[in-house]
Scaffold this motif. Structure first.
Motif, PDB file in Angstrom:
ATOM      1  N   THR A 235     -32.502 -39.609  14.474  1.00  0.00           N
ATOM      2  CA  THR A 235     -33.908 -39.723  14.133  1.00  0.00           C
ATOM      3  C   THR A 235     -34.105 -39.286  12.693  1.00  0.00           C
ATOM      4  O   THR A 235     -33.566 -38.268  12.273  1.00  0.00           O
ATOM      5  N   LEU A 236     -34.856 -40.052  11.953  1.00  0.00           N
ATOM      6  CA  LEU A 236     -35.210 -39.703  10.586  1.00  0.00           C
ATOM      7  C   LEU A 236     -36.544 -38.974  10.638  1.00  0.00           C
ATOM      8  O   LEU A 236     -37.568 -39.561  10.972  1.00  0.00           O
ATOM      9  N   ALA A 237     -36.526 -37.682  10.344  1.00  0.00           N
ATOM     10  CA  ALA A 237     -37.730 -36.861  10.458  1.00  0.00           C
ATOM     11  C   ALA A 237     -38.623 -36.977   9.230  1.00  0.00           C
ATOM     12  O   ALA A 237     -39.838 -36.839   9.324  1.00  0.00           O
ATOM     13  N   ALA A 238     -38.041 -37.214   8.068  1.00  0.00           N
ATOM     14  CA  ALA A 238     -38.817 -37.330   6.834  1.00  0.00           C
ATOM     15  C   ALA A 238     -37.948 -37.992   5.777  1.00  0.00           C
ATOM     16  O   ALA A 238     -36.726 -37.998   5.871  1.00  0.00           O
ATOM     17  N   SER A 239     -38.595 -38.522   4.770  1.00  0.00           N
ATOM     18  CA  SER A 239     -37.871 -39.140   3.669  1.00  0.00           C
ATOM     19  C   SER A 239     -38.676 -38.961   2.393  1.00  0.00           C
ATOM     20  O   SER A 239     -39.883 -39.183   2.379  1.00  0.00           O
ATOM     21  N   HIS A 240     -38.020 -38.538   1.352  1.00  0.00           N
ATOM     22  CA  HIS A 240     -38.664 -38.365   0.051  1.00  0.00           C
ATOM     23  C   HIS A 240     -37.711 -38.844  -1.032  1.00  0.00           C
ATOM     24  O   HIS A 240     -36.506 -38.896  -0.830  1.00  0.00           O
ATOM     25  N   SER A 241     -38.255 -39.159  -2.179  1.00  0.00           N
ATOM     26  CA  SER A 241     -37.424 -39.477  -3.344  1.00  0.00           C
ATOM     27  C   SER A 241     -38.116 -38.919  -4.575  1.00  0.00           C
ATOM     28  O   SER A 241     -39.320 -38.650  -4.558  1.00  0.00           O
ATOM     29  N   ASN A 242     -37.339 -38.710  -5.611  1.00  0.00           N
ATOM     30  CA  ASN A 242     -37.915 -38.219  -6.858  1.00  0.00           C
ATOM     31  C   ASN A 242     -37.050 -38.642  -8.026  1.00  0.00           C
ATOM     32  O   ASN A 242     -35.982 -39.217  -7.850  1.00  0.00           O
ATOM     33  N   SER A 243     -37.515 -38.319  -9.192  1.00  0.00           N
ATOM     34  CA  SER A 243     -36.724 -38.460 -10.400  1.00  0.00           C
ATOM     35  C   SER A 243     -36.252 -37.063 -10.743  1.00  0.00           C
ATOM     36  O   SER A 243     -37.017 -36.105 -10.651  1.00  0.00           O
ATOM     37  N   ASP A 244     -35.003 -36.955 -11.106  1.00  0.00           N
ATOM     38  CA  ASP A 244     -34.481 -35.639 -11.459  1.00  0.00           C
ATOM     39  C   ASP A 244     -35.190 -35.086 -12.692  1.00  0.00           C
ATOM     40  O   ASP A 244     -35.134 -33.900 -12.950  1.00  0.00           O
ATOM     41  N   GLY A 245     -35.831 -35.955 -13.449  1.00  0.00           N
ATOM     42  CA  GLY A 245     -36.524 -35.480 -14.643  1.00  0.00           C
ATOM     43  C   GLY A 245     -35.550 -35.108 -15.741  1.00  0.00           C
ATOM     44  O   GLY A 245     -34.399 -35.518 -15.758  1.00  0.00           O
ATOM     45  N   ARG A 246     -36.019 -34.307 -16.643  1.00  0.00           N
ATOM     46  CA  ARG A 246     -35.216 -33.906 -17.797  1.00  0.00           C
ATOM     47  C   ARG A 246     -34.089 -32.976 -17.373  1.00  0.00           C
ATOM     48  O   ARG A 246     -34.288 -32.062 -16.591  1.00  0.00           O
ATOM     49  N   SER A 247     -32.907 -33.253 -17.871  1.00  0.00           N
ATOM     50  CA  SER A 247     -31.759 -32.377 -17.630  1.00  0.00           C
ATOM     51  C   SER A 247     -30.893 -32.382 -18.882  1.00  0.00           C
ATOM     52  O   SER A 247     -31.147 -33.117 -19.832  1.00  0.00           O
TER      53      SER A 247
END
Length: 159
Positions: free
Chosen positions: A74-86
């Motif tokens: 079961t997939l309880a949640a899903s998110h994505s992002n940009s790592d931003g500045r590194s």
């Protein structure tokens, strides 16, 4: 405007190495393993191994039924992002990844101790792996009886 729920989705990905520029860039950046294998989160990591391939999966909406052999999880949640500045291409942004994991845990109404596995980028480099995992392990996934799969105590991420 009402939206219909997504009953299922097909997820697919492919990686083809058709240009010598990819290999030259990876070699120039010292990103490839000299042994041709990726040893992510391990003291012997010296880079990652490139390969070609494809994969696909179908995710369907429904309730988890432990008696149904076709249900894998079961997939309880899903998110994505940009790592931003590194600092560089091979240096992940630890705080951005902490925020992402906390947001997913909040959406799923889970505690960090409820997780058994964590999917990470895992480049197999001595720079990127610790930057990616240390903030999660020591600031989000704390106070555990058992290690999170892939983030065990025998790896380069020790205190």
């Amino acid at each position: 405007m009402p939206q219909d729920p997504l009953d299922a989705c097909l997820i697919a990905g492919i990686s083809l190495n058709v240009s010598p520029g990819t290999w030259a860039g990876n070699c120039a950046g010292a990103m490839l393993s000299f042994r041709g294998r990726c040893f992510s989160f391990n003291n012997t990591a010296d880079g990652y191994g490139r390969g070609e391939g494809c994969a696909a999966a179908v995710l369907g909406r429904g309730e988890y039924d432990q008696d149904d052999d076709t249900t894998c999880g079961t997939l309880a949640a899903s998110h994505s992002n940009s790592d931003g500045r590194s600092a560089s291409l091979t240096a992940p942004n630890g705080p951005a990844q902490q925020r992402l994991l906390r947001a997913a845990l909040t959406e799923a109404r889970l505690q960090p101790t409820d997780l058994d596995i964590y999917e990470a980028h895992g480049t197999g480099t001595s720079l990127g792996d610790p930057i990616e995992v240390r903030p999660l392990r020591f600031r989000v996934l704390t106070q555990r009886e058992n290690p999170v799969l892939g983030l065990g105590d025998d790896l380069l991420l020790e205190d």
